[in-house]
Scaffold this active site. Structure first.
Site, PDB file in Angstrom:
ATOM      1  CG  ASP A 184      -1.782   1.194   1.365  1.00 17.96           C
ATOM      2  OD1 ASP A 184      -2.619   1.405   0.483  1.00 17.96           O
ATOM      3  OD2 ASP A 184      -1.626   1.933   2.367  1.00 17.96           O
ATOM      4  CD  GLU A 240      -2.188   2.184  -3.517  1.00 20.90           C
ATOM      5  OE1 GLU A 240      -3.383   2.343  -3.834  1.00 20.90           O
ATOM      6  OE2 GLU A 240      -1.778   2.219  -2.347  1.00 20.90           O
TER       7      GLU A 240
END
Length: 626
Positions: free
Chosen positions: A404, A452
């Site tokens: 993330d 990401e």
């Protein structure tokens, strides 16, 4: 327990030495002046029954050695509940201190960023299991806040949290659970199925009711995914996160997605049908084994850019204060673990002397909009992240990781800002390639890394195509290009060469502009929808944000757009990723964001299993309601 990869080979957390029947505890805290370890005979509702001072092993490490018999005499047998109390420059140690008092208090946060408070019981960052969630604050903001008891500041700092705080857990004689044989397959040959672990089976009536939404329930879907053609299942966060208000029957502030991690070595207890000591660990491993038995990799979404300790206390109960310093109290921080152990080293600090009466280091760099950024430029934080990843790979059987807001892990600024540096051999982005290690091209052993490639806030946080060799990345430009092609063709100007670029491997992003030595199409993880935003059906059934369009309300054209999207993903160069339930023609009724919604509207609706095939059999008549 995991061992750091720094030269000193320090073993953090708890270790049981069977030969001498003793437990050793080691934690990092450079700035503390006194630390005590506390032991409990139950997870909540009671004060500690033993409190013992730790000793300095060196200037950064604190150590304690306790005979198991001492704990057993107090009723602790196979499971050990423990936590820490820490003192430092902003709260001096005084032997006369008592819980619930301010004896020794100097300030809530000093000019170096220290936030020590002995009234707040602290989780071990290396705990392999966490007893329960912190108490909720019943706020409607995102990310929501905890009970006021955990905060510092006037009126809060003297509140002792021993009875309510989550406890670190250690199992003396854990069960041995085999995770199966890890699939040996290059990521270029994978088809990824991204899904929320709880939402995967909560509405699936083919799963026993007591197993729905659990690790065991998810494992029962392994054959389904294999038959679907899936080779890798990617779960949203499963490390212990702040579930907060999910079970209070009040939708305000629920934390469904799980991007507020508190225990980086512990599987989320809420997802386990077995709540016994060691149950979540064993059940997670058995789930991994179930997927491995079908040749399916298990990838987990991990959050090492910020922690579940969250934002500073806000002055208003709304989201407008999330990134507004003037609406956050510098002295009021939630203290659950890292902040109380060594705030100035675990987090990237920032100053706003203009609103803090000239004081510095009172605030946090925030490149997640969810709280303080972990200090990825600090070697102790880097070691901690590597240790956590190795534990999940080596002990829990995980085959890969999706990171993330991954650019935060490349932040080179130790304090006061953000600057991405992909070439530093000491940062996590480069260390993880060698130390986990990355999947070998010949033997196919190792792990897969997926970034990401963007973050939030100030600085060069958008880094698509800029990660080191070996990393794959979520390709949002692919997503946008084909959403526009499907939904806006002839409505807005769409240039065919752009679609051709993404269709053929996104060379503009991963070859022409990438610093990689040998970029490949599999560096691009291609997707059109993910957990964040519209599901596939709604993307083509509603007109609104994110290049969505309802195709003038024509159901047949909407279904055709879905078929086109699936086809594009499967034949484009790169790694295709689908979102769980889209193959079932699922809908979220136009809802774009389920981050704080933990109910049936966010779960996969398995009753839709045959809806699409029924529509096809009826020749896709425009009048069919599905």
């Amino acid at each position: 327990m995991p061992i750091s990869n720094n030269p000193s080979k320090i073993t953090f957390g708890v270790n049981y030495i069977s030969k001498t029947k003793t437990l050793t505890f080691k934690i990092y805290s450079k700035n503390s002046t006194h630390i005590e370890i506390c032991f409990f005979d139950q997870n909540r509702g009671a004060d500690e029954i033993i409190r013992s001072a730790m000793v300095r092993e060196n200037e950064e490490i604190w150590f304690s050695k306790i005979p198991l018999a001492v704990l057993q005499e107090k009723g602790m047998t196979n499971v050990i509940y423990y936590g820490f109390r820490a003192w430092g420059p902003n709260w001096g140690y005084d032997k006369n201190w008592e819980k619930g008092t301010e004896t020794g208090f100097v300030c809530d946060v000093d000019e170096y960023g220290n936030r020590f408070n002995p009234n707040k019981l602290l989780l071990d960052p290396y705990a392999v299991e966490v007893s329960h969630d912190p108490g909720p604050g019943f706020s409607g903001i995102d990310p929501n806040e905890y009970s006021d008891d955990y905060y510092s500041g006037q009126g809060f700092r003297q509140i002792d949290t021993a009875k309510i705080a989550p406890k670190s857990m250690f199992i003396v004689n854990p069960k041995k659970v085999y995770v199966g044989v890890k699939p040996k397959r290059a990521i270029k040959d994978d088809v990824i199925y991204e899904v929320h672990l709880r939402g995967f089976t909560m509405s699936d009536k083919s799963i026993p009711e007591n197993l729905r939404g659990t690790y065991k329930g998810a494992g029962l879907k392994a054959l389904y995914l294999k038959n679907l053609g899936v080779t890798a299942v990617e779960f949203l966060p499963v490390q212990q996160f702040a579930n907060e208000q999910n079970d209070d029957f009040d939708p305000r502030g629920d934390n469904y997605w799980g991007y507020m991690t508190l225990g980086y070595f512990a599987p989320n207890r809420r997802y386990s049908s077995d709540k016994s000591h060691g149950g979540p660990i064993n059940e997670f491993k058995n789930m991994v084994k179930a997927f491995h038995s079908k040749g399916i990799k298990v990838i987990i979404d991990v959050v090492y850019n910020h922690t579940g300790e969250g934002l500073l206390k806000r002055a208003t109960d709304d989201n407008s204060s999330r990134e507004d310093d003037s609406k956050q109290f510098a002295d009021r921080a939630c203290i659950l673990s890292f902040r109380g152990l060594d705030n100035a080293n675990y987090y990237t600090l920032r100053s706003r002397p203009d609103i803090d009466n000239g004081k510095v280091n009172q605030r946090y760099q925030d490149n997640s909009a969810c709280g303080a950024s972990l200090n990825a430029a600090n070697d102790i934080v880097r070691n901690f992240i590597i240790d956590s990843l190795k534990y999940w790979s080596d002990k829990m059987g995980v085959d890969g990781f999706r990171f993330d807001l991954a650019p935060v892990l490349g932040n080179a600024k130790f304090e006061g800002g953000y600057e991405f540096n992909r070439v530093d051999p000491k940062n996590v982005l480069n260390r993880v390639i060698k130390e986990l290690p990355l999947r070998d091209k010949e033997t196919l052993a190792g792990i897969d890394l997926i970034a990401e490639p963007w973050a939030t806030g100030s600085g060069n946080t958008y880094q698509l195509g800029q990660f080191p060799d070996g990393w794959s990345e979520w390709n949002d430009k692919f997503r946008i290009a084909f959403r526009q092609t499907e939904n806006k063709l002839h409505v807005i100007s769409t240039e065919p060469f752009k679609a051709a670029n993404f269709f053929s491997g996104s060379q503009q992003e991963f070859k022409n502009s990438s610093p990689r030595q040998d970029p490949k199409p599999y560096n691009s993880v291609n997707y059109i929808v993910s957990h964040d935003g519209f599901c596939m059906r709604d993307l083509f059934s509603y007109t609104g944000n994110e290049n969505s369009w309802d195709h003038n309300g024509n159901p047949a054209k909407q279904r055709k757009a879905i078929r086109n999207a699936f086809c594009i993903l499967m034949v484009s160069s790169g790694v295709p990723m689908f979102t769980g339930g889209d193959e079932l023609f699922r809908t979220q009724n136009g809802l774009e964001n389920t981050v704080a919604i933990d109910d049936s509207s966010a779960y996969i609706n398995w009753e839709n299993l045959n809806k699409y095939s029924e529509a096809i059999k009826l020749k896709d008549n425009d009048k069919i309601k599905t």
